[in-house]
Design a protein around this motif. Structure first.
Motif, PDB file in Angstrom:
ATOM      1  N   PRO A 138      -0.817   1.854   2.121  1.00  0.00           N
ATOM      2  CA  PRO A 138      -1.978   2.016   2.991  1.00  0.00           C
ATOM      3  C   PRO A 138      -2.655   0.670   3.236  1.00  0.00           C
ATOM      4  N   PRO A 139      -3.542   0.609   4.230  1.00  0.00           N
ATOM      5  CA  PRO A 139      -4.326  -0.623   4.378  1.00  0.00           C
ATOM      6  C   PRO A 139      -5.168  -0.841   3.124  1.00  0.00           C
ATOM      7  N   GLN A 140      -5.436  -2.095   2.815  1.00  0.00           N
ATOM      8  CA  GLN A 140      -6.263  -2.363   1.634  1.00  0.00           C
ATOM      9  C   GLN A 140      -7.602  -1.650   1.804  1.00  0.00           C
ATOM     10  N   HIS A 141      -8.039  -0.996   0.728  1.00  0.00           N
ATOM     11  CA  HIS A 141      -9.217  -0.140   0.818  1.00  0.00           C
ATOM     12  C   HIS A 141      -9.971  -0.106  -0.509  1.00  0.00           C
ATOM     13  N   ARG A 142     -11.181   0.489  -0.457  1.00  0.00           N
ATOM     14  CA  ARG A 142     -12.040   0.657  -1.636  1.00  0.00           C
ATOM     15  C   ARG A 142     -12.440   2.118  -1.737  1.00  0.00           C
ATOM     16  N   HIS A 143     -12.480   2.612  -2.964  1.00  0.00           N
ATOM     17  CA  HIS A 143     -12.999   3.958  -3.219  1.00  0.00           C
ATOM     18  C   HIS A 143     -14.401   3.810  -3.799  1.00  0.00           C
ATOM     19  N   ALA A 144     -15.349   4.534  -3.262  1.00  0.00           N
ATOM     20  CA  ALA A 144     -16.735   4.429  -3.727  1.00  0.00           C
ATOM     21  C   ALA A 144     -17.023   5.336  -4.916  1.00  0.00           C
ATOM     22  N   ARG A 145     -16.276   6.462  -5.030  1.00  0.00           N
ATOM     23  CA  ARG A 145     -16.685   7.463  -6.004  1.00  0.00           C
ATOM     24  C   ARG A 145     -15.616   7.890  -6.994  1.00  0.00           C
ATOM     25  N   HIS A 146     -14.494   7.192  -7.046  1.00  0.00           N
ATOM     26  CA  HIS A 146     -13.499   7.582  -8.047  1.00  0.00           C
ATOM     27  C   HIS A 146     -12.654   6.403  -8.494  1.00  0.00           C
ATOM     28  N   ASP A 147     -12.180   6.514  -9.735  1.00  0.00           N
ATOM     29  CA  ASP A 147     -11.189   5.589 -10.282  1.00  0.00           C
ATOM     30  C   ASP A 147      -9.815   6.073  -9.839  1.00  0.00           C
ATOM     31  N   GLU A 148      -8.902   5.127  -9.692  1.00  0.00           N
ATOM     32  CA  GLU A 148      -7.525   5.489  -9.361  1.00  0.00           C
ATOM     33  C   GLU A 148      -6.616   4.752 -10.337  1.00  0.00           C
ATOM     34  N   GLY A 149      -5.666   5.473 -10.884  1.00  0.00           N
ATOM     35  CA  GLY A 149      -4.712   4.876 -11.809  1.00  0.00           C
ATOM     36  C   GLY A 149      -3.300   5.068 -11.292  1.00  0.00           C
ATOM     37  N   PHE A 150      -2.428   4.120 -11.616  1.00  0.00           N
ATOM     38  CA  PHE A 150      -1.026   4.171 -11.201  1.00  0.00           C
ATOM     39  C   PHE A 150      -0.163   3.832 -12.413  1.00  0.00           C
ATOM     40  N   TYR A 151       0.778   4.695 -12.737  1.00  0.00           N
ATOM     41  CA  TYR A 151       1.735   4.432 -13.809  1.00  0.00           C
ATOM     42  C   TYR A 151       3.119   4.409 -13.178  1.00  0.00           C
ATOM     43  N   VAL A 152       3.799   3.263 -13.260  1.00  0.00           N
ATOM     44  CA  VAL A 152       5.107   3.099 -12.634  1.00  0.00           C
ATOM     45  C   VAL A 152       6.174   3.725 -13.539  1.00  0.00           C
ATOM     46  N   LEU A 153       6.792   4.788 -13.044  1.00  0.00           N
ATOM     47  CA  LEU A 153       7.842   5.484 -13.797  1.00  0.00           C
ATOM     48  C   LEU A 153       9.200   4.816 -13.644  1.00  0.00           C
ATOM     49  N   SER A 154       9.470   4.284 -12.445  1.00  0.00           N
ATOM     50  CA  SER A 154      10.724   3.560 -12.215  1.00  0.00           C
ATOM     51  C   SER A 154      10.550   2.643 -11.019  1.00  0.00           C
ATOM     52  N   GLY A 155      11.343   1.588 -11.005  1.00  0.00           N
ATOM     53  CA  GLY A 155      11.290   0.629  -9.908  1.00  0.00           C
ATOM     54  C   GLY A 155      10.168  -0.375 -10.090  1.00  0.00           C
ATOM     55  N   THR A 156       9.842  -1.036  -8.995  1.00  0.00           N
ATOM     56  CA  THR A 156       8.784  -2.049  -8.973  1.00  0.00           C
ATOM     57  C   THR A 156       7.855  -1.757  -7.811  1.00  0.00           C
ATOM     58  N   VAL A 157       6.552  -1.781  -8.093  1.00  0.00           N
ATOM     59  CA  VAL A 157       5.536  -1.579  -7.062  1.00  0.00           C
ATOM     60  C   VAL A 157       4.692  -2.847  -7.002  1.00  0.00           C
ATOM     61  N   ARG A 158       4.482  -3.361  -5.797  1.00  0.00           N
ATOM     62  CA  ARG A 158       3.622  -4.531  -5.617  1.00  0.00           C
ATOM     63  C   ARG A 158       2.208  -4.039  -5.321  1.00  0.00           C
ATOM     64  N   PHE A 159       1.282  -4.386  -6.210  1.00  0.00           N
ATOM     65  CA  PHE A 159      -0.124  -4.068  -6.017  1.00  0.00           C
ATOM     66  C   PHE A 159      -0.828  -5.307  -5.515  1.00  0.00           C
ATOM     67  N   THR A 160      -1.678  -5.122  -4.526  1.00  0.00           N
ATOM     68  CA  THR A 160      -2.541  -6.192  -4.057  1.00  0.00           C
ATOM     69  C   THR A 160      -3.959  -5.765  -4.393  1.00  0.00           C
ATOM     70  N   VAL A 161      -4.623  -6.592  -5.188  1.00  0.00           N
ATOM     71  CA  VAL A 161      -6.003  -6.344  -5.603  1.00  0.00           C
ATOM     72  C   VAL A 161      -6.801  -7.545  -5.132  1.00  0.00           C
TER      73      VAL A 161
END
Length: 131
Positions: A28-51
Motif C-alpha cells: 500500500p502507499p506509505q500510511h499512518r494509523h491513528a488508533r491501532h498498533d499493527e504487527g507483522f510476523y514473517v512466516l516465510s520469504g522476505t518482506v521489505r518494510f519502509t518505515v
C-alpha cells in the motif's frame, strides 16, 4: 489475505490475518494509523518494510511492530512469495481488508484514491509528507 481472528472473540482488542505477497508485489502507499498498533510476523520469504524513509528487509522469523502514528508500508521485492501474519490492536483495521475484498470481488479496479478513501474510514491516512 485470510482473516484468522476478526476481533469478535477477543472483545475487539485484537485481530489477526495471514497474507501471501506474490513476488514483486508493491504494498500500500506509505500510511499512518491513528488508533491501532499493527504487527507483522514473517512466516516465510522476505518482506521489505519502509518505515519513514528507511528500508528494512525482514526475513523468516522477523517480527515488526508499528505503533500508531508511524509512517510505514511493505512490499515483496524478491522472486519468491512471502507469507506473514498481521496483528491489529484493536481490531479496527481488519474491516479495511474486507472492504478491499468487496471491491476486488465485484470486478472493479482498485484505484489509488479509492484505497485512500477506504483507509480514512479506519483512522488511517497516507503519509504524504514522505512522498
Amino acid at each position: 489475505m485470510r482473516v484468522l481472528e476478526d476481533g469478535s472473540r477477543t472483545g475487539h482488542r485484537l485481530a489477526i490475518a495471514e497474507s501471501v505477497l506474490a513476488p514483486h508485489t508493491q504494498g500500500p502507499p506509505q500510511h499512518r494509523h491513528a488508533r491501532h498498533d499493527e504487527g507483522f510476523y514473517v512466516l516465510s520469504g522476505t518482506v521489505r518494510f519502509t518505515v519513514g524513509d528507511e528500508d528494512y528487509d525482514a526475513g523468516t522469523g522477523t517480527l515488526v511492530m508499528v505503533p500508531p502514528g508511524t509512517p510505514h508500508t511493505f512490499a515483496n521485492p524478491t522472486d519468491q512469495p512471502a507469507v506473514m501474519l498481521s496483528t491489529f490492536t484493536p481490531d479496527l483495521y481488519v474491516q479495511y481488508f474486507r472492504d478491499l475484498q468487496e471491491v476486488l470481488a465485484s470486478g472493479r479496479p482498485l484505484r489509488a484514491q479509492a484505497d485512500i478513501d477506504t483507509m480514512s474510514h479506519y483512522a488511517t491516512e497516507p503519509a504524504t509528507d514522505l512522498t
